[in-house]
Design an enzyme around this catalytic site. Structure first.
Site, short mmCIF file in Angstrom:
data_model
loop_
_atom_site.label_atom_id
_atom_site.label_comp_id
_atom_site.label_asym_id
_atom_site.label_seq_id
_atom_site.Cartn_x
_atom_site.Cartn_y
_atom_site.Cartn_z
N SER A 173 -9.94 2.17 2.70
CA SER A 173 -9.03 2.88 1.82
C SER A 173 -8.04 1.95 1.12
O SER A 173 -7.40 2.37 0.16
CB SER A 173 -8.24 3.91 2.63
OG SER A 173 -7.40 3.26 3.58
N SER A 176 -10.39 0.01 6.98
CA SER A 176 -9.77 0.02 5.65
C SER A 176 -9.09 -1.27 5.21
O SER A 176 -8.66 -1.37 4.07
CB SER A 176 -8.76 1.14 5.56
OG SER A 176 -9.42 2.35 5.35
N LYS A 186 0.85 -1.20 0.00
CA LYS A 186 0.00 0.00 0.00
C LYS A 186 0.88 1.24 0.00
O LYS A 186 1.92 1.27 0.68
CB LYS A 186 -0.91 -0.04 1.24
CG LYS A 186 -1.96 1.06 1.30
CD LYS A 186 -2.86 0.91 2.54
CE LYS A 186 -3.93 2.00 2.58
NZ LYS A 186 -4.84 1.88 3.74
N1 GLN Z 1 -13.43 4.78 5.93
C1 GLN Z 1 -12.83 5.25 7.15
C2 GLN Z 1 -12.38 6.68 7.00
O1 GLN Z 1 -12.50 7.20 5.94
C3 GLN Z 1 -11.71 4.34 7.55
C4 GLN Z 1 -10.46 4.59 6.82
C5 GLN Z 1 -9.33 3.72 7.28
O2 GLN Z 1 -9.52 2.72 7.97
N2 GLN Z 1 -8.13 4.10 6.92
O3 GLN Z 1 -11.95 7.28 7.95
#
Ligand code: GLN
Length: 493
Positions: free
Chosen positions: A159, A183, A79
């Site tokens: 994400s 995410s 990532k």
């Molecule tokens: N969807 C959540 C956010 O936008 C979680 C993102 C994540 O876990 N990095 O904050």
């Protein structure tokens, strides 16, 4: 020989060790797959072919001498949030334009120390803020799955959308990911892959671009439970450079797989039965309950009374920490610089053009909830709620519950550009309804594919465990995997 990219990490590991295949062949097969598919899926933002082949060659030499680590010669995707020395690391943001760090994150270093091969950097929501991979500076990632009901392009979740899409489409053997509010688990559920967010402190956060430091945790997205266990074993470590990493031995997670769940207590939290939950998700959850009952586990109804406050509290705590973490992007030290008439103008212009809309929204929310007049009403209160959420879980585990079973997401993958979600950020945030509680409490959670919906899209179940009891999660998730089978998309790219 069948397509080398079809081998799981466990299978490839055996073949490499036995000398039946070479890491260079395996790596070339993945590079060819990326070459064919990436223009369509947009999972990788940077492919490091030369580095991959060099690493593979070195692995082959070690393997030939009977040496090599736990992931020797296994090609992985990383990532874009992980700092990789001398290689593109931008958190998929424009503000880190052309940034190549002079350091390597601890998690990726652990993987290389065990012999893994880096294929490249994977697309993601900008600074890991999002649930659909649509906030990336590099554009959306496509989910390799398609609904039978329409031909529309679907999101892979976020994400870690690039990680999930690449694993599902066989563009890497496994991928690193991070989870601040869901995410790892939500994209895994959307793509028919397995994702585990370990306990806060299990993996070092050092060298990973920070989003919300008290919630961020690294973990793997893999094709099956065994591969996730193999990867986490390598990724996890205590680290002097991250004082929140915990000095506990890393167990042999693979050894937990296949163990019986007879007599184990699986908790079913009533608060996760949310309004308007699609019938298919409800059915999947019931199916999971039945599988455990059949396997001899005891099913117990439990209550986590503060669940309904988790999402609002998360969307205070996470932006607050993000606004502070992202203050360092000022155009002075690295990344993008837009000139201005004075230094303030330079800061303003750099941040205005470097950050995307969602990131700006979070920075503004975070700054607001931390500001003098509002700190007590928002941030402090959210921290108190967080303690209550944590206590809910402690009470349930104190009653002898071994793991908690919930759906992973409230829906299957949705369309790229879904207008309703784009128009209302809160609707997008609701994707995290089943996952954020786990981050707020610092607990481990795993998402495992459990079935397909009526239109043929994958759906996942989530298991939540006690702190540092990832072994129970691998064991219990494997029961679902055995019952449900594994899922891979039809090639549509
Ligand atoms: N969807 C959540 C956010 O936008 C979680 C993102 C994540 O876990 N990095 O904050």
């Amino acid at each position: 020989m069948t397509d080398l990219t079809e081998l799981t990490i466990a299978q490839a590991r055996e073949k490499l060790k036995a000398g039946e295949i070479k890491s260079t062949e395996l790596t070339e097969a993945y590079l060819a797959a990326i070459e064919t598919a990436n223009a369509e899926l947009n999972a990788y933002v940077k492919v490091t072919s030369d580095k991959a082949l060099d690493m593979a060659k070195a692995s082959d030499e070690r393997l030939a001498k009977g040496e090599g680590g736990a992931l020797e010669g296994i090609p992985l995707g990383i990532k874009d949030l992980f700092g990789t020395k001398g290689v593109h690391t931008q958190a998929c943001s424009h503000i880190l334009n052309v940034f190549e760090p002079p350091y390597e994150s601890t998690v990726t270093q652990n993987l290389w120390n065990d012999g893994a091969v880096m294929l490249g950097k994977l697309n993601m929501d900008e600074f890991a803020m999002g649930s659909s991979n649509e906030t990336s500076y590099y554009g959306p990632v496509k989910n390799p799955w398609r609904s039978r009901a329409s031909n529309a392009d679907l999101v892979p979740g976020g994400s870690s959308g690039g990680s999930a899409s690449a694993v599902s489409a066989r563009l890497c053997a496994g991928a690193t990911a991070t989870d601040t509010g869901g995410s790892i688990r939500q994209p895994a559920a959307f793509t028919g892959t397995v994702g585990i967010k370990p306990t806060y402190g299990r993996c070092s956060r050092w060298g990973i671009v920070a989003f919300a430091s008290s919630l961020d945790q690294a973990g793997p997205i893999a094709r099956d439970v065994r591969d996730a266990a193999i990867m986490l074993k390598s990724m996890a470590s205590v680290d002097d450079k991250d004082t929140t990493s915990v000095d506990l031995p890393v167990p042999d997670y693979e050894a937990a797989i296949g163990g019986s769940v007879k007599g184990m207590k699986i908790g079913i939290p009533k608060e996760y039965r949310v309004d308007n939950m699609p019938e298919e998700i409800e059915k999947l959850w019931q199916q999971g309950i039945d599988w455990y009952r059949d396997a001899g586990a005891e099913i117990v109804d439990i209550s986590l009374p503060h669940t309904k406050y988790a999402l609002p509290a998360y969307y205070i705590v996470a932006p607050a920490e993000a606004s502070s973490n992202l203050a360092r992007y000022d155009g002075v030290r690295y990344g993008l610089r837009e000139h201005g008439k004075d230094i303030t103008g330079m800061y303003e212009n750099t941040r205005a053009s470097g950050f995307g809309e969602e990131v700006k929204r979070r920075v503004m929310i975070g700054t607001y909830v931390l500001s003098a007049g509002y700190y007590d009403a928002y941030y402090l209160r959210a921290q108190k709620v967080r303690t209550l959420i944590k206590r809910d879980f402690e009470n349930v585990f104190a009653q002898g519950v071994d793991a908690i079973l919930t759906p992973a997401t409230p829906s299957p993958a949705f369309e790229i550009g879904d207008k309703e979600l784009a128009a209302d950020p809160v609707k997008m945030y609701l994707n995290d309804i089943f996952t954020v509680t786990v981050n707020m409490a610092g607990l481990p959670g795993i998402a495992v594919p459990a079935g397909l919906d009526n239109s043929g899209l994958p759906l996942g179940l989530q298991l939540i465990g006690k702190p540092f009891d990832e072994e129970t999660l691998f064991k219990t998730a494997h029961v679902i995997e055995q019952a449900a089978g594994k899922f891979s998309p039809e090639k549509c790219w």
